[in-house]
Motif scaffolding. Structure first.
Motif, mmCIF file in Angstrom:
data_model
loop_
_atom_site.group_PDB
_atom_site.id
_atom_site.type_symbol
_atom_site.label_atom_id
_atom_site.label_comp_id
_atom_site.label_asym_id
_atom_site.label_seq_id
_atom_site.Cartn_x
_atom_site.Cartn_y
_atom_site.Cartn_z
ATOM 1 N N GLU A 117 0.811 -1.133 0.049
ATOM 2 C CA GLU A 117 -0.373 -0.223 -0.276
ATOM 3 C C GLU A 117 0.605 1.209 0.109
ATOM 4 O O GLU A 117 2.176 1.470 0.741
ATOM 5 C CB GLU A 117 -0.830 -0.359 1.286
ATOM 6 N N VAL A 118 0.756 2.420 -1.467
ATOM 7 C CA VAL A 118 1.076 3.192 -1.313
ATOM 8 C C VAL A 118 0.097 4.527 -0.796
ATOM 9 O O VAL A 118 -0.695 4.357 -1.273
ATOM 10 C CB VAL A 118 2.373 3.384 -2.592
ATOM 11 N N ARG A 119 1.315 5.630 -0.314
ATOM 12 C CA ARG A 119 0.184 6.865 -0.627
ATOM 13 C C ARG A 119 0.635 8.330 -1.455
ATOM 14 O O ARG A 119 1.850 7.783 -1.110
ATOM 15 C CB ARG A 119 -0.114 7.564 0.387
ATOM 16 N N ILE A 120 0.176 8.854 -2.009
ATOM 17 C CA ILE A 120 0.463 9.790 -3.522
ATOM 18 C C ILE A 120 -0.608 10.993 -3.186
ATOM 19 O O ILE A 120 -1.293 10.245 -2.798
ATOM 20 C CB ILE A 120 0.912 8.796 -4.683
ATOM 21 N N LYS A 121 0.130 12.052 -3.732
ATOM 22 C CA LYS A 121 -0.448 13.157 -4.509
ATOM 23 C C LYS A 121 -1.700 12.689 -6.034
ATOM 24 O O LYS A 121 -0.611 12.320 -6.436
ATOM 25 C CB LYS A 121 0.239 13.947 -4.386
ATOM 26 N N ALA A 122 -2.218 13.349 -5.759
ATOM 27 C CA ALA A 122 -3.187 13.094 -7.004
ATOM 28 C C ALA A 122 -2.029 14.559 -7.990
ATOM 29 O O ALA A 122 -1.723 15.040 -8.064
ATOM 30 C CB ALA A 122 -4.531 13.878 -6.830
ATOM 31 N N GLY A 123 -1.824 13.313 -8.913
ATOM 32 C CA GLY A 123 -1.047 14.092 -10.134
ATOM 33 C C GLY A 123 0.317 13.628 -9.741
ATOM 34 O O GLY A 123 0.951 13.764 -10.914
ATOM 35 N N SER A 124 0.249 12.416 -9.463
ATOM 36 C CA SER A 124 2.069 11.809 -8.958
ATOM 37 C C SER A 124 2.156 10.316 -9.605
ATOM 38 O O SER A 124 0.665 10.319 -10.483
ATOM 39 C CB SER A 124 2.324 11.997 -8.105
ATOM 40 N N ALA A 125 2.924 9.852 -9.534
ATOM 41 C CA ALA A 125 3.647 8.212 -10.457
ATOM 42 C C ALA A 125 4.048 7.932 -9.413
ATOM 43 O O ALA A 125 4.406 7.582 -8.224
ATOM 44 C CB ALA A 125 3.751 8.910 -11.586
ATOM 45 N N VAL A 126 3.969 6.047 -9.751
ATOM 46 C CA VAL A 126 4.505 5.123 -8.827
ATOM 47 C C VAL A 126 4.213 4.300 -9.754
ATOM 48 O O VAL A 126 4.171 4.072 -11.130
ATOM 49 C CB VAL A 126 2.878 3.648 -7.918
ATOM 50 N N THR A 127 5.781 3.356 -10.032
ATOM 51 C CA THR A 127 7.048 2.728 -10.628
ATOM 52 C C THR A 127 7.051 1.835 -10.058
ATOM 53 O O THR A 127 7.160 0.914 -9.179
ATOM 54 C CB THR A 127 8.195 3.597 -11.299
ATOM 55 N N TRP A 128 6.711 0.720 -10.662
ATOM 56 C CA TRP A 128 7.241 -0.319 -10.197
ATOM 57 C C TRP A 128 8.111 -1.628 -10.976
ATOM 58 O O TRP A 128 8.090 -1.276 -12.006
ATOM 59 C CB TRP A 128 5.918 -1.338 -10.700
ATOM 60 N N THR A 129 9.007 -2.000 -9.980
ATOM 61 C CA THR A 129 9.792 -2.265 -10.650
ATOM 62 C C THR A 129 10.153 -4.032 -10.134
ATOM 63 O O THR A 129 9.833 -3.881 -9.072
ATOM 64 C CB THR A 129 12.038 -2.121 -10.288
ATOM 65 N N ASN A 130 9.914 -4.756 -11.584
ATOM 66 C CA ASN A 130 10.358 -6.437 -10.817
ATOM 67 C C ASN A 130 11.291 -6.886 -10.682
ATOM 68 O O ASN A 130 12.942 -6.668 -11.039
ATOM 69 C CB ASN A 130 9.819 -7.371 -12.235
ATOM 70 N N THR A 131 12.480 -7.689 -9.159
ATOM 71 C CA THR A 131 13.510 -7.703 -8.824
ATOM 72 C C THR A 131 13.870 -8.935 -9.681
ATOM 73 O O THR A 131 14.593 -9.362 -9.021
ATOM 74 C CB THR A 131 13.680 -7.021 -7.622
ATOM 75 N N GLU A 132 12.738 -9.455 -9.456
ATOM 76 C CA GLU A 132 13.382 -11.277 -9.279
ATOM 77 C C GLU A 132 12.907 -11.423 -11.336
ATOM 78 O O GLU A 132 12.525 -10.653 -12.522
ATOM 79 C CB GLU A 132 12.353 -12.131 -8.882
ATOM 80 N N ALA A 133 13.246 -12.724 -11.336
ATOM 81 C CA ALA A 133 13.841 -13.410 -12.408
ATOM 82 C C ALA A 133 12.235 -13.689 -13.358
ATOM 83 O O ALA A 133 11.399 -13.646 -14.449
ATOM 84 C CB ALA A 133 14.269 -14.774 -12.762
ATOM 85 N N LEU A 134 10.935 -13.812 -12.078
ATOM 86 C CA LEU A 134 9.893 -14.145 -12.640
ATOM 87 C C LEU A 134 9.051 -13.947 -13.055
ATOM 88 O O LEU A 134 9.352 -11.874 -12.429
ATOM 89 C CB LEU A 134 8.783 -15.108 -11.651
ATOM 90 N N PRO A 135 8.930 -13.262 -14.306
ATOM 91 C CA PRO A 135 7.739 -11.682 -14.671
ATOM 92 C C PRO A 135 6.646 -11.896 -14.017
ATOM 93 O O PRO A 135 5.872 -12.288 -13.459
ATOM 94 C CB PRO A 135 7.793 -11.995 -16.125
ATOM 95 N N HIS A 136 6.184 -10.236 -14.269
ATOM 96 C CA HIS A 136 4.695 -9.916 -12.404
ATOM 97 C C HIS A 136 4.638 -8.592 -13.770
ATOM 98 O O HIS A 136 5.263 -8.082 -14.709
ATOM 99 C CB HIS A 136 5.370 -9.998 -11.866
ATOM 100 N N ASN A 137 3.146 -8.676 -13.357
ATOM 101 C CA ASN A 137 2.814 -7.025 -14.487
ATOM 102 C C ASN A 137 2.198 -6.656 -12.942
ATOM 103 O O ASN A 137 1.589 -7.454 -11.717
ATOM 104 C CB ASN A 137 2.365 -7.248 -15.259
#
Ligand SMILES: [Cu+2]
Length: 119
Positions: A48-68
Motif C-alpha cells: 500500500e502506497v499513498r501519493i498525491k493526485a497527479g503523481s506516479a508510482v513506478t513498479w520494478t520487478n526485481t526477480e526472474a519470474l515475470p510479473h505485471n
C-alpha cells in the motif's frame, strides 16, 4: 479582456484533457518524484502506497519470474489498465490523476495484491 477570455478557454481545455486522460494512465518513463514499489518473492514489497493526485508510482520487478500490474474496473478505477509483463529489472509507471483508492493485482498471480491511495 480578450486575454482573460483566452486564459479561461485554455484552462477549460486543459481540464478537458485531464478528464480525457482518465483517473490513471500509463506513462512511458518514471516521472521525477515517482514512488517506487519493488516486486520480489511473489509480492508487491510495499503493498500500500499513498501519493498525491497527479503523481506516479513506478513498479520494478526485481526477480526472474515475470510479473505485471493490472487494474480492473471498479472502485476508483474507471478504465481497465493491464500493464505488460515485466522481466527482471524492468519498470512500469502509472500516473494517478484523481483522488481515490486503486486496487491492483498481477494478472497471472491474482493472489499478488496491492493498493495505491491517491490523496
Ligand atoms: Cu506475478
Amino acid at each position: 479582456m480578450r486575454v482573460l477570455v483566452l486564459a479561461a478557454t485554455l484552462a477549460a481545455l486543459s481540464a478537458g484533457a485531464a478528464l480525457a486522460a482518465g483517473a490513471l494512465e500509463a506513462v512511458p518513463e518514471a516521472p521525477a518524484g515517482s514512488t517506487e514499489v519493488k516486486i520480489a518473492k511473489m509480492k508487491f514489497a510495499t503493498p500500500e502506497v499513498r501519493i498525491k493526485a497527479g503523481s506516479a508510482v513506478t513498479w520494478t520487478n526485481t526477480e526472474a519470474l515475470p510479473h505485471n500490474v493490472h487494474f480492473k474496473p471498479g472502485g476508483s478505477v474507471d478504465k481497465e489498465l493491464e500493464g505488460p509483463m515485466l522481466r527482471s529489472n524492468q519498470t512500469y509507471s502509472v500516473k494517478f490523476n484523481t483522488p481515490g483508492t486503486y486496487d491492483y493485482i498481477c494478472t497471472p498471480h491474482p493472489f499478488m495484491k496491492g493498493k495505491v491511495v491517491v490523496e
